[in-house]
Design a protein around this motif. Structure first.
Motif, PDB file in Angstrom:
ATOM      1  N   GLN A  63      48.528  53.043   8.843  1.00  0.00           N
ATOM      2  CA  GLN A  63      49.571  52.162   9.357  1.00  0.00           C
ATOM      3  C   GLN A  63      50.937  52.567   8.820  1.00  0.00           C
ATOM      4  OE1 GLN A  63      48.393  48.123   8.601  1.00  0.00           O
ATOM      5  NE2 GLN A  63      46.682  48.236  10.034  1.00  0.00           N
ATOM      6  N   LEU A  64      51.002  52.962   7.563  1.00  0.00           N
ATOM      7  CA  LEU A  64      52.253  53.450   7.005  1.00  0.00           C
ATOM      8  C   LEU A  64      52.718  54.707   7.737  1.00  0.00           C
ATOM      9  CD1 LEU A  64      54.449  53.269   4.793  1.00  0.00           C
ATOM     10  CD2 LEU A  64      52.973  54.749   3.415  1.00  0.00           C
ATOM     11  N   ALA A  65      51.787  55.610   8.002  1.00  0.00           N
ATOM     12  CA  ALA A  65      52.134  56.834   8.726  1.00  0.00           C
ATOM     13  C   ALA A  65      52.634  56.529  10.135  1.00  0.00           C
ATOM     14  CB  ALA A  65      50.931  57.775   8.778  1.00  0.00           C
ATOM     15  N   VAL A  66      52.035  55.543  10.788  1.00  0.00           N
ATOM     16  CA  VAL A  66      52.474  55.152  12.132  1.00  0.00           C
ATOM     17  C   VAL A  66      53.887  54.581  12.081  1.00  0.00           C
ATOM     18  CG1 VAL A  66      52.062  53.464  13.968  1.00  0.00           C
ATOM     19  CG2 VAL A  66      50.198  54.881  13.148  1.00  0.00           C
ATOM     20  N   TRP A  67      54.183  53.747  11.088  1.00  0.00           N
ATOM     21  CA  TRP A  67      55.522  53.186  10.973  1.00  0.00           C
ATOM     22  C   TRP A  67      56.549  54.266  10.658  1.00  0.00           C
ATOM     23  CZ3 TRP A  67      57.470  49.009  12.886  1.00  0.00           C
ATOM     24  CH2 TRP A  67      56.657  47.922  13.147  1.00  0.00           C
ATOM     25  N   VAL A  68      56.202  55.213   9.805  1.00  0.00           N
ATOM     26  CA  VAL A  68      57.115  56.317   9.506  1.00  0.00           C
ATOM     27  C   VAL A  68      57.370  57.141  10.767  1.00  0.00           C
ATOM     28  CG1 VAL A  68      57.330  58.496   8.236  1.00  0.00           C
ATOM     29  CG2 VAL A  68      56.590  56.427   7.046  1.00  0.00           C
ATOM     30  N   ALA A  69      56.313  57.427  11.517  1.00  0.00           N
ATOM     31  CA  ALA A  69      56.476  58.183  12.765  1.00  0.00           C
ATOM     32  C   ALA A  69      57.319  57.402  13.770  1.00  0.00           C
ATOM     33  CB  ALA A  69      55.103  58.509  13.358  1.00  0.00           C
ATOM     34  N   TRP A 129      59.768  55.184  13.090  1.00  0.00           N
ATOM     35  CA  TRP A 129      61.177  55.215  12.702  1.00  0.00           C
ATOM     36  C   TRP A 129      61.763  56.610  12.868  1.00  0.00           C
ATOM     37  CZ3 TRP A 129      63.722  51.069  13.142  1.00  0.00           C
ATOM     38  CH2 TRP A 129      63.133  49.844  12.877  1.00  0.00           C
ATOM     39  N   LEU A 130      60.948  57.638  12.720  1.00  0.00           N
ATOM     40  CA  LEU A 130      61.424  58.994  13.014  1.00  0.00           C
ATOM     41  C   LEU A 130      61.704  59.156  14.505  1.00  0.00           C
ATOM     42  CD1 LEU A 130      59.209  61.212  10.684  1.00  0.00           C
ATOM     43  CD2 LEU A 130      61.662  60.775  10.499  1.00  0.00           C
ATOM     44  N   LEU A 131      60.865  58.541  15.345  1.00  0.00           N
ATOM     45  CA  LEU A 131      61.111  58.559  16.785  1.00  0.00           C
ATOM     46  C   LEU A 131      62.420  57.864  17.112  1.00  0.00           C
ATOM     47  CD1 LEU A 131      59.969  59.215  19.660  1.00  0.00           C
ATOM     48  CD2 LEU A 131      58.943  56.933  19.606  1.00  0.00           C
ATOM     49  N   VAL A 132      62.676  56.733  16.474  1.00  0.00           N
ATOM     50  CA  VAL A 132      63.942  56.025  16.676  1.00  0.00           C
ATOM     51  C   VAL A 132      65.105  56.902  16.219  1.00  0.00           C
ATOM     52  CG1 VAL A 132      65.321  54.041  15.933  1.00  0.00           C
ATOM     53  CG2 VAL A 132      62.924  53.721  16.523  1.00  0.00           C
ATOM     54  N   LEU A 169      57.862  55.363  27.108  1.00  0.00           N
ATOM     55  CA  LEU A 169      57.774  54.953  25.713  1.00  0.00           C
ATOM     56  C   LEU A 169      56.520  54.134  25.368  1.00  0.00           C
ATOM     57  CD1 LEU A 169      59.173  55.006  22.954  1.00  0.00           C
ATOM     58  CD2 LEU A 169      60.305  52.883  23.627  1.00  0.00           C
ATOM     59  N   PRO A 170      56.093  53.146  26.168  1.00  0.00           N
ATOM     60  CA  PRO A 170      54.876  52.409  25.795  1.00  0.00           C
ATOM     61  C   PRO A 170      53.637  53.300  25.700  1.00  0.00           C
ATOM     62  CG  PRO A 170      56.068  51.182  27.446  1.00  0.00           C
ATOM     63  CD  PRO A 170      56.747  52.509  27.316  1.00  0.00           C
ATOM     64  N   TYR A 171      53.553  54.319  26.517  1.00  0.00           N
ATOM     65  CA  TYR A 171      52.413  55.240  26.436  1.00  0.00           C
ATOM     66  C   TYR A 171      52.470  56.064  25.148  1.00  0.00           C
ATOM     67  CZ  TYR A 171      51.833  53.914  31.276  1.00  0.00           C
ATOM     68  OH  TYR A 171      51.670  53.197  32.425  1.00  0.00           O
ATOM     69  N   LEU A 172      53.683  56.508  24.782  1.00  0.00           N
ATOM     70  CA  LEU A 172      53.845  57.240  23.523  1.00  0.00           C
ATOM     71  C   LEU A 172      53.513  56.353  22.321  1.00  0.00           C
ATOM     72  CD1 LEU A 172      57.215  59.107  24.192  1.00  0.00           C
ATOM     73  CD2 LEU A 172      54.929  60.090  24.178  1.00  0.00           C
ATOM     74  N   LEU A 173      54.041  55.139  22.340  1.00  0.00           N
ATOM     75  CA  LEU A 173      53.763  54.217  21.242  1.00  0.00           C
ATOM     76  C   LEU A 173      52.291  53.824  21.200  1.00  0.00           C
ATOM     77  CD1 LEU A 173      56.877  51.861  21.324  1.00  0.00           C
ATOM     78  CD2 LEU A 173      56.376  53.705  19.709  1.00  0.00           C
ATOM     79  N   PHE A 189      67.165  48.754  18.238  1.00  0.00           N
ATOM     80  CA  PHE A 189      67.891  49.713  17.403  1.00  0.00           C
ATOM     81  C   PHE A 189      68.343  50.947  18.176  1.00  0.00           C
ATOM     82  CE2 PHE A 189      65.671  47.323  14.102  1.00  0.00           C
ATOM     83  CZ  PHE A 189      66.746  47.023  13.290  1.00  0.00           C
ATOM     84  N   ALA A 190      67.420  51.607  18.857  1.00  0.00           N
ATOM     85  CA  ALA A 190      67.750  52.891  19.484  1.00  0.00           C
ATOM     86  C   ALA A 190      68.569  52.723  20.755  1.00  0.00           C
ATOM     87  CB  ALA A 190      66.482  53.678  19.783  1.00  0.00           C
TER      88      ALA A 190
END
Length: 175
Positions: free
Chosen positions: A34-40, A42-45, A99-103, A132-133
């Motif tokens: 879950q941490l890795a998903v959140w980091v990914a 915010w990197l996407l943003v 975006l929803p498919y990527l997320l 944000f983005a």
């Protein structure tokens, strides 16, 4: 019961809310995923921010008219109308549709215990991404691009320049 994920001990079907991708995952592995998903996320943003700036740039035709090789092309009414009114919204709309498919693909890696949790996280991430983005960064970059020379001349006037040029960005959000 006709579903394959029903609970045999209480005969209650739970197919609408369970999707145990890896029931053998330890809690620390799920937390790490879950941490890795959140980091990914915010990197996407963060990496989407330059895309928003490029989308926002055509809205400011005065800035584009300063570029010599684009000036003759932009003097045509059809081309300037297309670039200013249609293309930025279309590019943003296409990206937000994908975006929803990527997320969703990203969230499936998180190891959440239910489809409901995945959908909830997808909704939260989509909302945060748009906030944000799209909204905040588009507002700030569009405002800063329209007042770039004044901002470079006197960076201490950032707040007053944002206040003056912010209403000009309303047309981007209304389309």
């Amino acid at each position: 019961c006709c579903c394959r994920c029903c609970c045999r001990c209480c005969c209650r079907c739970c197919c609408c809310c369970c999707c145990f991708a890896s029931p053998r995952c330890r809690s620390w592995e799920v937390s790490l995923r879950q941490l890795a998903v959140w980091v990914a996320f915010w990197l996407l943003v963060l990496f989407y921010a330059p895309v928003v700036a490029l989308i926002q740039a055509p809205v400011n035709m005065d800035n584009l008219m300063k570029i010599p090789f684009l000036r003759s092309l932009l003097e045509l009414q059809f081309v300037s109308s297309l670039i200013q009114g249609f293309l930025p919204s279309l590019v943003l709309l296409i990206f937000l549709a994908v975006l929803p498919y990527l997320l969703g693909a990203l969230i499936r890696r998180a190891g959440l215990h239910s489809i409901t949790a995945e959908d909830s996280l997808l909704t939260l991430m989509y909302f945060l991404f748009q906030l944000f983005a799209v909204f905040i960064f588009s507002f700030v970059s569009g405002t800063a691009l329209s007042q770039l020379q004044a901002l470079l001349d006197d960076p201490h006037r950032l707040i007053s320049l944002l206040g003056v040029s912010a209403p000009q960005q309303a047309s981007f959000f209304s389309t």
